[in-house]
Design a protein around this motif. Structure first.
Motif, PDB file in Angstrom:
ATOM      1  N   UNK A   1      -3.061  -2.957 -17.109  1.00 52.26           N
ATOM      2  CA  UNK A   1      -2.051  -4.028 -17.195  1.00 52.26           C
ATOM      3  C   UNK A   1      -1.533  -4.104 -15.801  1.00 52.26           C
ATOM      4  N   UNK A   2      -0.627  -5.579 -15.570  1.00 53.38           N
ATOM      5  CA  UNK A   2       0.144  -5.885 -14.577  1.00 53.38           C
ATOM      6  C   UNK A   2       1.424  -5.684 -15.097  1.00 53.38           C
TER       7      UNK A   2
ATOM      8  N   UNK B   1       3.662  -8.830  -2.684  1.00 51.70           N
ATOM      9  CA  UNK B   1       2.555  -7.995  -2.126  1.00 51.70           C
ATOM     10  C   UNK B   1       2.172  -6.993  -3.155  1.00 51.70           C
ATOM     11  N   UNK B   2       3.349  -6.830  -4.143  1.00 50.93           N
ATOM     12  CA  UNK B   2       2.906  -5.881  -5.273  1.00 50.93           C
ATOM     13  C   UNK B   2       2.129  -6.574  -6.543  1.00 50.93           C
TER      14      UNK B   2
ATOM     15  N   UNK C   1      -6.982  -0.036   0.307  1.00 47.18           N
ATOM     16  CA  UNK C   1      -8.284   0.137   0.905  1.00 47.18           C
ATOM     17  C   UNK C   1      -9.305  -0.784   0.184  1.00 47.18           C
ATOM     18  N   UNK C   2      -9.093  -0.567  -1.132  1.00 41.72           N
ATOM     19  CA  UNK C   2     -10.011  -1.359  -2.056  1.00 41.72           C
ATOM     20  C   UNK C   2      -9.665  -2.958  -1.920  1.00 41.72           C
ATOM     21  N   UNK C   3      -8.493  -2.994  -1.772  1.00 40.00           N
ATOM     22  CA  UNK C   3      -8.155  -4.477  -1.753  1.00 40.00           C
ATOM     23  C   UNK C   3      -8.626  -5.086  -0.350  1.00 40.00           C
TER      24      UNK C   3
ATOM     25  N   UNK D   1      -2.888  -7.206  -9.394  1.00 41.04           N
ATOM     26  CA  UNK D   1      -4.011  -7.968  -9.926  1.00 41.04           C
ATOM     27  C   UNK D   1      -5.253  -7.660  -9.489  1.00 41.04           C
ATOM     28  N   UNK D   2      -5.211  -6.963  -8.446  1.00 40.31           N
ATOM     29  CA  UNK D   2      -6.493  -6.328  -7.824  1.00 40.31           C
ATOM     30  C   UNK D   2      -6.847  -5.000  -8.706  1.00 40.31           C
ATOM     31  N   UNK D   3      -5.888  -4.273  -8.914  1.00 40.53           N
ATOM     32  CA  UNK D   3      -5.856  -2.924  -9.632  1.00 40.53           C
ATOM     33  C   UNK D   3      -6.373  -3.183 -11.178  1.00 40.53           C
TER      34      UNK D   3
END
Length: 356
Positions: free
Chosen positions: A153-154, A137-138, A74-76, A143-145
């Protein structure tokens, strides 16, 4: 009197005086719409938005727990990164994000580890192209997280894509193009569809938008919906003949049997049926004709920038493969020519001295 815009559509003039239109359905994320209301490109995007909108507020938000993958999605969707994508790219991203949200939406983003990501990808190992799309996708979501502070971290860093053993959509051969022509003569919608793709090298999303408004003085000028690149393509005589066989009463070149512009997905299904009617094998697609157009240009001796001026590719590396293949073919033909000359020389019968 100006016609009212479609339902849930809102527009404004930006600081450059350009019209900007959006689909704003209550409880759903905002979707940017190209062009002006009621134009073919606008209505195609509007139709997709009405069918593919994703809830971000109200009932949808009530079911989304903070810190979960669903909340991250939702945030993305609300982020400037996503909203600034072209509508066609937004739809592509949604098609891969939504299956991931459906399967893992209730899981906590901060607890996702590298081994979890690798396990998700491993389950799709028998479908490497699907696995690579899922990994992409992940990566986008992680990256957005990180950017929004949902995790520090990613976990996808360093995870490589799977080998697909495929070069993507198969390029049409000359024999296949001729077989299609034998079935669909000049003057038919099926013939025009192939000629538009083969002699412009454009994606199907842009082919279905093409019309008289894009044509001036024998040059087709179009801004690509995916990249925003403007291409100017002089008409090939074969394409001109297909267009001249059309009635001039419609602005859009390709229309459905009901006289309406095609939606992108609908055109893909319709064209696949025309391919089947021609007795051609499965796997031949509209995008394969874009590749065939680039192949033909390379075989004609065109340089990378010349091919890019037609196709609209932004990366020279993407068209270099066609040039290299054409170079190999030319070298192979030259090698065969030399080999035949040498064979002829070796097998030449030398007549004995004095023989007449």
């Amino acid at each position: 009197m100006m016609r009212k815009p479609p339902k849930y559509c809102q527009g404004f003039l930006d600081r450059h005086g350009r019209s900007r239109w959006y689909f704003r359905r209550p409880g759903f994320d905002r979707v940017a719409l190209p062009g002006l209301p009621w134009s073919p490109e606008f209505m195609a995007a509007y139709e997709a938005a009405t069918k593919g909108g994703v809830q971000t507020e109200g009932a949808g938000a009530a079911k989304t727990s903070p810190g979960t993958v669903a909340a991250l999605v939702v945030s993305y969707y609300r982020s400037a990164e996503f909203l600034n994508l072209k509508p066609i790219t937004q739809r592509t991203y949604r098609s891969t994000i939504e299956p991931f949200r459906e399967q893992h939406g209730d899981k906590t983003v901060a607890k996702l580890k590298r081994e979890h990501v690798k396990a998700i990808i491993a389950k799709l190992a028998d479908r490497p192209a699907v696995a690579n799309n899922r990994l992409k996708t992940i990566k986008i979501l992680m990256r957005h997280a990180v950017e929004t502070g949902m995790r520090p971290d990613d976990p996808t860093l360093g995870i490589r894509k799977l080998r697909t053993g495929s070069s993507g959509y198969r390029t049409w051969t000359e024999a296949e193009i001729q077989k299609y022509y034998d079935k669909h003569p000049t003057g038919s919608r099926a013939r025009l569809a192939l000629d538009l793709m083969l002699y412009t090298g454009q994606r199907r999303a842009d082919v279905v938008r093409m019309g008289l408004q894009h044509l001036r003085d024998g040059v087709l000028t179009l801004r690509q919906s995916k990249t925003g690149t403007e291409v100017e393509i002089p008409l090939h005589p074969v394409l001109r003949a297909s267009l001249d066989a059309l009635p001039k009463k419609n602005m859009t070149f390709l229309l459905t049997e009901y006289g309406k512009p095609f939606a992108v997905a609908g055109f893909g299904n319709w064209f696949r049926d025309r391919v089947t009617e021609a007795g051609l094998p499965d796997g031949l697609s509209a995008h394969g004709l874009r590749k065939a157009a680039c192949r033909r240009l390379a075989e004609a001796g065109c340089t990378g920038p010349q091919i890019m001026a037609i196709s609209g590719h932004k990366n020279l590396k993407e068209v270099q493969t066609y040039i290299q293949a054409a170079d190999r073919l030319g070298l192979a033909r030259e090698a065969l020519k030399r080999q035949l000359a040498a064979d002829e020389e070796r097998t030449k019968i030398v007549k004995p001295a004095g023989q007449v």
